[in-house]
Enzyme design. Structure first.
Site, PDB file in Angstrom:
ATOM      1  CB  CYS A  50      -0.758   0.048   1.154  1.00  0.00           C
ATOM      2  SG  CYS A  50      -0.160  -0.091   2.791  1.00  0.00           S
ATOM      3  NE  ARG A  52       8.263   0.325   0.512  1.00  0.00           N
ATOM      4  CZ  ARG A  52       9.012   1.151   0.583  1.00  0.00           C
ATOM      5  NH1 ARG A  52       9.702   1.880  -0.328  1.00  0.00           N
ATOM      6  NH2 ARG A  52       8.934   2.154   1.793  1.00  0.00           N
ATOM      7  N   GLY A 115       7.009  -3.344  11.319  1.00  0.00           N
ATOM      8  CA  GLY A 115       7.397  -4.510  10.860  1.00  0.00           C
ATOM      9  C   GLY A 115       6.731  -5.370   9.765  1.00  0.00           C
ATOM     10  CD  GLN A 116       1.508  -5.363   6.830  1.00  0.00           C
ATOM     11  OE1 GLN A 116       1.273  -4.146   6.975  1.00  0.00           O
ATOM     12  NE2 GLN A 116       0.493  -5.766   6.309  1.00  0.00           N
ATOM     13  CD  GLN A 120       4.027  -5.197   3.420  1.00  0.00           C
ATOM     14  OE1 GLN A 120       4.807  -4.210   3.427  1.00  0.00           O
ATOM     15  NE2 GLN A 120       2.684  -4.521   3.518  1.00  0.00           N
ATOM     16  N   GLY A 189     -12.494  -8.240   4.730  1.00  0.00           N
ATOM     17  CA  GLY A 189     -11.349  -8.916   4.062  1.00  0.00           C
ATOM     18  C   GLY A 189     -10.757 -10.209   5.030  1.00  0.00           C
ATOM     19  N   GLY A 191      -7.352 -11.165   4.166  1.00  0.00           N
ATOM     20  CA  GLY A 191      -5.869 -11.297   3.596  1.00  0.00           C
ATOM     21  C   GLY A 191      -4.616 -10.935   4.798  1.00  0.00           C
ATOM     22  CG  MET A 193      -3.840  -4.285   5.781  1.00  0.00           C
ATOM     23  SD  MET A 193      -2.541  -3.758   6.938  1.00  0.00           S
ATOM     24  CE  MET A 193      -1.691  -2.954   5.287  1.00  0.00           C
ATOM     25  CB  SER A 194      -7.962  -8.598   6.804  1.00  0.00           C
ATOM     26  OG  SER A 194      -8.289  -7.984   5.844  1.00  0.00           O
TER      27      SER A 194
END
EC number: 1.2.1.70
Length: 433
Positions: A50, A52, A115-116, A120, A189, A191, A193-194
């Site tokens: 979301c 980059r 930290g996400q 990714q 959602g 996924g 992020m959800s």
């Protein structure tokens, strides 16, 4: 071949443009495939989040690689190239390595230290591995960057101080709703992020969590992890009417939450509704901002508000920058040393061939030479050669770690007329590795 990065992020482009360029699913695989198929590219990876969209490629020519990757981004996004290039950044060779390591450590995130991004990048690498678009160069680079990111989070307080976008959004929700513990939440959602959103809500004390998703089974699995319940995507309007807080993370290109849904949810209620849209493309119709009692926070508003700066975390950020510098230096030293290895092996292969040839001549001239004595002579000659080669090979490996290290290997190849790609040298290299 040399590493090249072409991309854009929240630092260089408005969210509206990122929304057009971001890719996922089949679109991401198609972009990855097209990058890898370009004549200038030997390895490729795509990082699309979301915040980059970045193309990583091992290329043979800088200008040809930049042109190819820029063309592909424009073609796949549908954004005119003259509009896109104003927001692109290009990193090459050492700058590319430093950029990736900074990204992996959370220094380039909208919320510094989150930290996400590690997950990714790991997902991007796995996708590229599955599609066969990465080789030893990209694989080693990204693995080293992931290790640097882990080190940054384990050795500094950057991960505790730098919450994810979800955490920042929930902090903003608390300002509107008051304490969110005990509130009713709807997550749209199922996924990654959800899942992060649901877990963050549960840790914050939200005990009534509903997961809505197009694939009901995925919603059930996520709901079970947080003690919530699952509904079909068609149940969003009814659940939103009961919710205090809605987090939407679908990003499918269609509005998951429309103005009509929000109007219906607000009918006959006096308590506020907080909407957190973490998707690209956006899930929530921005028109709901005008509705009384409704607060919408999305990536646009976070970017415009400058959320995610250092927040007084200068010491932690400086510590992470130090780790990035150390890890980049270690990686570059390692890769420079690796580049000289084929030359060193070719030199030793040439020396071994000379020894064998001379022992063959000795056997032909002195056929009556005793086998034991012959072995002793061969052993002595090999020891002499090894001792003569030891110092220059050690020194050339040490010198290879310097910025101009390639020149020493080149000089060695010229002096001894070496070909690291010769069958004998390649075979020996494979055995030694």
């Amino acid at each position: 071949m040399t590493m090249l990065i072409v991309g854009l992020s929240h630092r260089t482009a408005p969210v509206a443009l990122l929304e057009c360029v971001t890719v996922s699913g089949d679109a991401l695989l198609k972009l990855l495939h097209d990058v890898r198929q370009d004549a200038h590219v030997s390895e490729a990876m795509v990082v699309s989040t979301c915040n980059r969209v970045e193309l990583y490629a091992d290329v043979d020519k800088f200008h040809g690689g930049v042109t190819a990757l820029t063309d592909l981004l424009a073609t796949h996004s549908g954004v005119p190239q003259e509009q896109l290039t104003r927001h692109l950044y290009v990193h090459y060779e050492e700058r590319a390595v430093h950029h990736l390591f900074s990204v992996a450590c959370g220094l380039d995130s909208m919320v510094v230290g989150e930290g996400q991004i590690l997950g990714q990048i790991r997902t991007a690498l796995r996708t590229a591995q599955h599609e066969g678009s990465v080789g030893p160069t990209l694989n080693e680079l990204v693995q080293h960057a992931l290790r640097a990111g882990k080190r940054a989070h384990s050795e500094t307080g950057i991960d505790r101080a730098g919450a994810s976008l979800v955490g920042v959004g929930l902090d903003l929700a608390g300002r509107v709703l008051g304490p969110i513990a005990g509130r009713r939440a709807l997550v749209v959602g199922a996924g990654s992020m959800s899942a992060l959103s649901a877990a963050t809500l549960a840790r914050a004390g939200v005990t009534n969590i509903v997961i809505a998703n197009r694939t009901y089974e995925r919603a059930v699995r996520l709901a079970e992890t947080v003690g919530g319940r699952a509904v079909e995507l068609t149940g969003v309007p009814a659940e939103m009417a009961q919710a205090d807080l809605v987090v939407s993370c679908v990003g499918a290109g269609n509005r998951a939450i429309t103005t009509d849904m929000v109007l219906a949810a607000m009918a006959g209620r006096s308590r506020p509704l907080f909407l957190l849209d973490l998707a690209l493309p956006h899930d929530v119709d921005p028109g709901v901002r005008t509705f009384p009692g409704v607060t919408l926070v999305d990536l646009d508003s976070m970017q415009q508000a400058g959320i995610g700066g250092d927040g007084g975390r200068g010491a932690e950020i400086d510590a992470v920058r130090g780790i990035v510098a150390e890890e980049v230096a270690a990686y570059l030293d390692q890769t420079r040393a690796a580049r000289v290895t084929p030359t060193v092996i070719a030199l030793r292969s040439r020396a071994a061939a000379v020894v064998e040839a001379e022992m063959g001549r000795l056997t032909a001239r002195v056929p009556e030479l005793d086998g034991k004595l012959k072995d002793e002579v061969a052993h002595m000659v090999r020891r002499v050669v090894d001792k003569l080669l030891h110092e220059p090979t050690v020194r050339v490996k040490q010198l290879a770690a310097s910025p101009a290290g390639d020149h020493y290997a080149e000089a060695l190849r010229e002096l001894f007329n070496l070909d690291p790609k010769a069958p004998g040298a390649v075979s020996r290299m494979e055995l030694e590795q």
